[in-house]
Scaffold this motif. Structure first.
Motif, PDB file in Angstrom:
ATOM      1  N   ILE A  67     100.693  13.489   0.491  1.00 25.10           N
ATOM      2  CA  ILE A  67     100.784  12.294   1.328  1.00 25.10           C
ATOM      3  C   ILE A  67      99.397  11.919   1.839  1.00 25.10           C
ATOM      4  O   ILE A  67      98.626  12.791   2.251  1.00 25.10           O
ATOM      5  N   LEU A  68      99.087  10.635   1.820  1.00 19.28           N
ATOM      6  CA  LEU A  68      97.854  10.128   2.419  1.00 19.28           C
ATOM      7  C   LEU A  68      98.192   9.295   3.641  1.00 19.28           C
ATOM      8  O   LEU A  68      99.065   8.424   3.581  1.00 19.28           O
ATOM      9  N   VAL A  69      97.500   9.561   4.757  1.00 17.25           N
ATOM     10  CA  VAL A  69      97.655   8.769   5.979  1.00 17.25           C
ATOM     11  C   VAL A  69      96.342   8.065   6.262  1.00 17.25           C
ATOM     12  O   VAL A  69      95.311   8.717   6.488  1.00 17.25           O
ATOM     13  N   THR A  70      96.345   6.734   6.224  1.00 18.54           N
ATOM     14  CA  THR A  70      95.162   5.978   6.646  1.00 18.54           C
ATOM     15  C   THR A  70      95.279   5.749   8.156  1.00 18.54           C
ATOM     16  O   THR A  70      96.376   5.756   8.711  1.00 18.54           O
ATOM     17  N   GLY A  71      94.144   5.542   8.806  1.00 18.61           N
ATOM     18  CA  GLY A  71      94.191   5.381  10.257  1.00 18.61           C
ATOM     19  C   GLY A  71      94.671   6.641  10.939  1.00 18.61           C
ATOM     20  O   GLY A  71      95.329   6.597  11.980  1.00 18.61           O
ATOM     21  N   ALA A  72      94.310   7.795  10.364  1.00 18.07           N
ATOM     22  CA  ALA A  72      94.838   9.080  10.853  1.00 18.07           C
ATOM     23  C   ALA A  72      94.316   9.463  12.227  1.00 18.07           C
ATOM     24  O   ALA A  72      94.906  10.316  12.888  1.00 18.07           O
ATOM     25  N   THR A  73      93.222   8.850  12.665  1.00 22.13           N
ATOM     26  CA  THR A  73      92.672   9.191  13.981  1.00 22.13           C
ATOM     27  C   THR A  73      93.110   8.195  15.060  1.00 22.13           C
ATOM     28  O   THR A  73      92.587   8.210  16.173  1.00 22.13           O
ATOM     29  N   HIS A 131      99.949  11.024  15.637  1.00 21.80           N
ATOM     30  CA  HIS A 131     101.295  11.532  15.927  1.00 21.80           C
ATOM     31  C   HIS A 131     102.107  11.700  14.648  1.00 21.80           C
ATOM     32  O   HIS A 131     102.954  12.599  14.555  1.00 21.80           O
ATOM     33  N   LEU A 132     101.841  10.845  13.667  1.00 25.45           N
ATOM     34  CA  LEU A 132     102.500  10.974  12.370  1.00 25.45           C
ATOM     35  C   LEU A 132     102.076  12.269  11.683  1.00 25.45           C
ATOM     36  O   LEU A 132     102.903  12.965  11.077  1.00 25.45           O
ATOM     37  N   LEU A 133     100.798  12.615  11.776  1.00 25.44           N
ATOM     38  CA  LEU A 133     100.307  13.854  11.177  1.00 25.44           C
ATOM     39  C   LEU A 133     101.064  15.062  11.720  1.00 25.44           C
ATOM     40  O   LEU A 133     101.430  15.972  10.965  1.00 25.44           O
ATOM     41  N   THR A 137     100.908  10.844  -3.767  1.00 30.74           N
ATOM     42  CA  THR A 137     102.181  10.281  -4.243  1.00 30.74           C
ATOM     43  C   THR A 137     102.814   9.310  -3.239  1.00 30.74           C
ATOM     44  O   THR A 137     103.573   8.424  -3.629  1.00 30.74           O
ATOM     45  N   HIS A 138     102.514   9.492  -1.945  1.00 29.51           N
ATOM     46  CA  HIS A 138     103.077   8.632  -0.900  1.00 29.51           C
ATOM     47  C   HIS A 138     101.981   8.276   0.105  1.00 29.51           C
ATOM     48  O   HIS A 138     101.134   9.118   0.420  1.00 29.51           O
ATOM     49  N   VAL A 139     102.027   7.048   0.609  1.00 31.25           N
ATOM     50  CA  VAL A 139     100.982   6.577   1.522  1.00 31.25           C
ATOM     51  C   VAL A 139     101.598   5.966   2.773  1.00 31.25           C
ATOM     52  O   VAL A 139     102.507   5.128   2.684  1.00 31.25           O
ATOM     53  N   TYR A 140     101.092   6.392   3.923  1.00 27.97           N
ATOM     54  CA  TYR A 140     101.401   5.761   5.208  1.00 27.97           C
ATOM     55  C   TYR A 140     100.149   5.007   5.632  1.00 27.97           C
ATOM     56  O   TYR A 140      99.124   5.621   5.970  1.00 27.97           O
ATOM     57  N   HIS A 141     100.234   3.695   5.614  1.00 26.47           N
ATOM     58  CA  HIS A 141      99.062   2.873   5.933  1.00 26.47           C
ATOM     59  C   HIS A 141      99.103   2.466   7.405  1.00 26.47           C
ATOM     60  O   HIS A 141      99.752   1.493   7.788  1.00 26.47           O
ATOM     61  N   CYS A 142      98.391   3.243   8.233  1.00 24.37           N
ATOM     62  CA  CYS A 142      98.370   3.013   9.678  1.00 24.37           C
ATOM     63  C   CYS A 142      97.064   2.366  10.150  1.00 24.37           C
ATOM     64  O   CYS A 142      96.959   1.969  11.314  1.00 24.37           O
ATOM     65  N   ALA A 143      96.062   2.300   9.283  1.00 23.21           N
ATOM     66  CA  ALA A 143      94.751   1.788   9.680  1.00 23.21           C
ATOM     67  C   ALA A 143      94.800   0.286   9.912  1.00 23.21           C
ATOM     68  O   ALA A 143      95.347  -0.473   9.106  1.00 23.21           O
ATOM     69  N   ALA A 144      94.215  -0.148  11.034  1.00 24.14           N
ATOM     70  CA  ALA A 144      94.136  -1.575  11.347  1.00 24.14           C
ATOM     71  C   ALA A 144      93.193  -1.762  12.523  1.00 24.14           C
ATOM     72  O   ALA A 144      92.919  -0.820  13.267  1.00 24.14           O
TER      73      ALA A 144
END
Length: 333
Positions: free
Chosen positions: A2-8, A14-16, A76-83
């Motif tokens: 899984i890749l999380v953008t905007g992870a910080t 909290h998603l991490l 394989t899966h992406v959570y796009h949180c960066a903005a």
């Protein structure tokens, strides 16, 4: 993987925590090492410090395609949180670059690397505008380009268009549209600005209302949607539509400070945003109040979250639970 953008950020951090609690293998995209310390604090808040070392940190930027391509390897899966969240008109170019172009880059990488599913974190700002005789906003409410929209709203709407483009090209997608998100770990940013204003004794309130939700509910719903077979849908995430005065009073009572008592009329906020514009010019500082935010403070629109409740059987935390927890933790202040 899984890749999380905007992870910080608030949602990403909290998603991490939740993903690692579920034993997922996670890559976390970051731009600055200084921001990683805030993520550590979030893990400590959840008593999950041991899980922090399991994060696979990847330095990169959604506006920098070469670094993004490195981050996407074996994903394989992406959570796009960066903005970028800003309501200052001077940030229009940066908002477009990050929110629209950055999302386009994420979508393109998802397609190029064969990602199975993308979850995009949008906003209620990207939803449509109710017609003259309506007050309720749903996922189906039409976007009216003739209405006055902030640059932030326009770029979040544009980001959604990139996600729908990805779906048309074969990518499975889901979008969440949260209201104002409350959560631990990011003082003086996002919803904490509201908390700090009340704590400092802000005397004014408007007659408008606001849609609120806990970060825990946002991340829980995102994960449930990603694990489901749902594709090509968006979901409003709002626990409660609450009058601004009631929210400010609720916060003030927990903090044991004086609650706002002076109602700011539309005329007062209209004068205020013009004065703020002048001060911003004279002092060369960021805008604190704009025409859009002043108008939004009087909105009484209701955000209908019944879709996620019915289709996902999702039950939201009440503000009495999550806000009390946040406000009573004095390390936030």
């Amino acid at each position: 993987m899984i890749l999380v953008t905007g992870a910080t950020g608030l949602v990403g951090s909290h998603l991490l925590v939740q993903l690692l609690q579920e034993n997922e293998e996670v890559k976390a995209l970051f731009r600055s090492e200084k921001q990683i310390e805030k993520v550590k604090n979030v893990f400590a808040f959840h008593n999950q410090t041991a899980l922090f070392d399991k994060i696979n940190w990847v330095k990169g930027d959604i506006t920098d395609v070469p670094t993004l391509e490195i981050a996407f390897e074996k994903v394989t899966h992406v959570y796009h949180c960066a903005a970028l969240i800003s309501f200052d008109p001077s940030d229009e170019e940066e908002l477009r670059k990050i929110n629209i172009e950055g999302t386009a880059n994420v979508v393109n990488c998802c397609i190029d690397f064969g990602v199975k599913k993308l979850c995009h974190v949008s906003s209620i700002a990207a939803l449509g505008t109710p017609k003259e005789h309506e007050t309720t906003i749903t996922e189906e409410t039409d976007w009216n380009p003739e209405e006055l929209h902030s640059d932030y709203a326009i770029t979040k709407y544009g980001a959604e268009m990139e996600v729908w483009r990805g779906q048309q090209e074969g990518l499975e997608v889901v979008i969440v549209n949260p209201g104002v998100i409350f959560g631990y770990g990011f003082p003086k940013r996002g919803s904490d600005v509201i908390i700090q204003s009340v704590k400092k004794g802000m005397p004014f309130y408007t007659k408008g209302s606001i849609g609120i939700v806990s970060v825990k509910d946002v991340t829980h719903c995102m994960i449930q949607l990603m694990k489901s077979s749902i594709n090509g849908e968006r979901f409003i995430l709002v626990e409660e539509n609450i009058e601004t005065k009631k929210l400010l009073t609720f916060i003030a009572n927990i903090l044991n400070v004086k609650s706002p008592t002076i109602k700011a009329t539309k005329t007062m906020t209209s004068i205020a945003w013009r004065l703020d514009w002048l001060l911003a010019k004279l002092l060369n500082r960021k805008r604190k109040l704009t025409q859009n935010t002043a108008a939004a403070s009087h909105s009484t629109s209701v955000y209908d979250a019944s879709k996620v409740k019915l289709e996902m059987e999702f039950i939201f935390q009440k503000k009495e639970e999550y806000l009390t927890t946040i406000l009573q933790d004095q390390s936030l202040f």
